[in-house]
Design a protein around this motif. Structure first.
Motif, mmCIF file in Angstrom:
data_model
loop_
_atom_site.group_PDB
_atom_site.id
_atom_site.type_symbol
_atom_site.label_atom_id
_atom_site.label_comp_id
_atom_site.label_asym_id
_atom_site.label_seq_id
_atom_site.Cartn_x
_atom_site.Cartn_y
_atom_site.Cartn_z
ATOM 1 N N GLU A 6 6.996 13.666 5.866
ATOM 2 C CA GLU A 6 6.126 13.304 4.856
ATOM 3 C C GLU A 6 6.270 11.825 4.554
ATOM 4 O O GLU A 6 5.301 10.911 4.421
ATOM 5 C CB GLU A 6 6.101 14.270 3.689
ATOM 6 N N LEU A 7 7.286 11.379 4.411
ATOM 7 C CA LEU A 7 7.427 10.192 4.155
ATOM 8 C C LEU A 7 8.140 9.023 5.197
ATOM 9 O O LEU A 7 9.158 9.881 5.983
ATOM 10 C CB LEU A 7 8.404 9.942 2.848
ATOM 11 N N PRO A 8 7.747 7.957 5.177
ATOM 12 C CA PRO A 8 8.193 7.286 6.172
ATOM 13 C C PRO A 8 9.738 6.769 5.996
ATOM 14 O O PRO A 8 10.096 6.673 4.851
ATOM 15 C CB PRO A 8 7.262 6.042 6.374
ATOM 16 N N PRO A 9 10.375 6.243 6.754
ATOM 17 C CA PRO A 9 11.966 5.646 6.624
ATOM 18 C C PRO A 9 11.662 4.416 6.121
ATOM 19 O O PRO A 9 12.480 3.363 6.542
ATOM 20 C CB PRO A 9 12.511 5.833 7.692
ATOM 21 N N ALA B 74 -0.193 14.102 4.169
ATOM 22 C CA ALA B 74 -1.011 15.440 4.778
ATOM 23 C C ALA B 74 -1.117 15.099 6.387
ATOM 24 O O ALA B 74 -0.618 15.883 7.178
ATOM 25 C CB ALA B 74 -2.033 15.649 4.290
ATOM 26 N N VAL B 75 -1.532 13.861 6.596
ATOM 27 C CA VAL B 75 -1.764 13.441 8.300
ATOM 28 C C VAL B 75 -0.415 13.342 8.733
ATOM 29 O O VAL B 75 -0.156 13.739 9.825
ATOM 30 C CB VAL B 75 -2.418 11.988 8.241
ATOM 31 N N ARG B 76 0.688 12.712 8.087
ATOM 32 C CA ARG B 76 1.800 12.623 8.733
ATOM 33 C C ARG B 76 2.532 14.114 9.097
ATOM 34 O O ARG B 76 2.965 14.126 10.279
ATOM 35 C CB ARG B 76 2.889 11.817 7.877
ATOM 36 N N LYS B 77 2.252 14.926 8.023
ATOM 37 C CA LYS B 77 2.586 16.138 8.235
ATOM 38 C C LYS B 77 1.954 17.039 9.504
ATOM 39 O O LYS B 77 2.842 17.561 10.229
ATOM 40 C CB LYS B 77 2.723 17.188 7.032
ATOM 41 N N SER B 78 0.605 16.820 9.329
ATOM 42 C CA SER B 78 -0.049 17.492 10.470
ATOM 43 C C SER B 78 0.404 17.080 11.998
ATOM 44 O O SER B 78 0.268 17.425 13.038
ATOM 45 C CB SER B 78 -1.537 17.438 10.357
ATOM 46 N N VAL C 210 0.930 -1.089 0.061
ATOM 47 C CA VAL C 210 -0.110 0.055 -0.131
ATOM 48 C C VAL C 210 0.892 1.298 -0.062
ATOM 49 O O VAL C 210 1.236 1.642 1.107
ATOM 50 C CB VAL C 210 -0.913 -0.115 1.111
ATOM 51 N N PRO C 211 1.391 1.700 -1.140
ATOM 52 C CA PRO C 211 2.141 3.088 -1.449
ATOM 53 C C PRO C 211 1.480 4.050 -0.738
ATOM 54 O O PRO C 211 0.376 4.117 -0.524
ATOM 55 C CB PRO C 211 2.289 3.176 -2.782
ATOM 56 N N ILE C 212 2.331 5.197 -0.119
ATOM 57 C CA ILE C 212 1.514 6.371 0.274
ATOM 58 C C ILE C 212 1.059 7.112 -0.541
ATOM 59 O O ILE C 212 1.300 7.002 -1.746
ATOM 60 C CB ILE C 212 2.956 7.146 1.000
ATOM 61 N N ASN C 213 -0.020 7.927 0.048
ATOM 62 C CA ASN C 213 -0.903 8.787 -0.987
ATOM 63 C C ASN C 213 -0.788 10.303 -0.367
ATOM 64 O O ASN C 213 -0.246 10.369 0.856
ATOM 65 C CB ASN C 213 -2.128 7.985 -1.109
#
Ligand code: SF4
Ligand code: SF4
Length: 170
Positions: A141-144, A132-136, A124-127
């Motif tokens: 923004e991107l997981p490691p 946006a949720v990660r940033k908030s 399930v790639p990021i969308n």
């Protein structure tokens, strides 16, 4: 009317049964008691009937590899633990799945997910929404993962080629 399991096997499934037996000899211990079906949580909500699946394998029914039932098992291992004959139905199902995919019976939905994995390194790639949720939440923004280290895709490609997985996904 076939007189024995041996006679009832079709040629097409004979090789499948042979391969299964070579890894899972216990499958021949199945006496069709139905304890697996009676214990199966998935079978309470779906058409999966483990006893029937075992029967199909033993009797050489050709549709076993293309059966939707094969993919309804959650691999919870309840039937495996409860089988009075130690026929190891969960192992049989997992091996049947491997054989089915190798022989080109991958379901369309699985093919789609497998291709995503091959192309992105994620099932399930990021969308944008998750970004946006990660940033908030104050996260990057991107997981490691391979999302942050796209060069890792080359290593993944090597594995996919070596194992033949990409070819299997069609
Ligand atoms: S796999 Fe085990 S529990 Fe299921 S029908 Fe065969 S013997 Fe019975
Ligand atoms: S392992 Fe699969 S077949 Fe066995 S009980 Fe669990 S869901 Fe049912």
């Amino acid at each position: 009317m076939p007189t024995s399991i041996q006679e009832s096997r079709s040629r097409a499934v004979e090789t499948v049964l042979d391969e299964l037996i070579s890894h899972s000899r216990n499958l021949l211990k199945c006496v069709q008691c139905g304890a697996c079906t009676g214990s199966c949580p998935s079978g309470r909500r779906t058409q999966l009937r483990v006893r029937r699946l075992m029967e199909k394998v033993l009797m050489g029914f050709e549709d076993v590899l293309n059966s939707d039932d094969l993919w309804l098992c959650t691999t919870c291992y309840v039937c495996f633990d409860r089988c009075p004959r130690d026929a190891q139905p969960t192992s049989v199902i997992k091996r049947l799945r491997n054989i089915a995919v190798r022989k080109g019976f991958m379901k369309a939905a699985h093919q789609k997910v497998a291709r995503l994995f091959c192309d992105t390194g994620h099932l399930v790639p990021i969308n944008d929404e998750v970004r946006a949720v990660r940033k908030s939440l104050g996260l990057s923004e991107l997981p490691p993962t391979v999302h942050s280290y796209p060069e890792s895709l080359k290593e993944l490609e090597t594995i996919l080629e070596a194992t033949g997985f990409r070819r299997m996904t069609g």
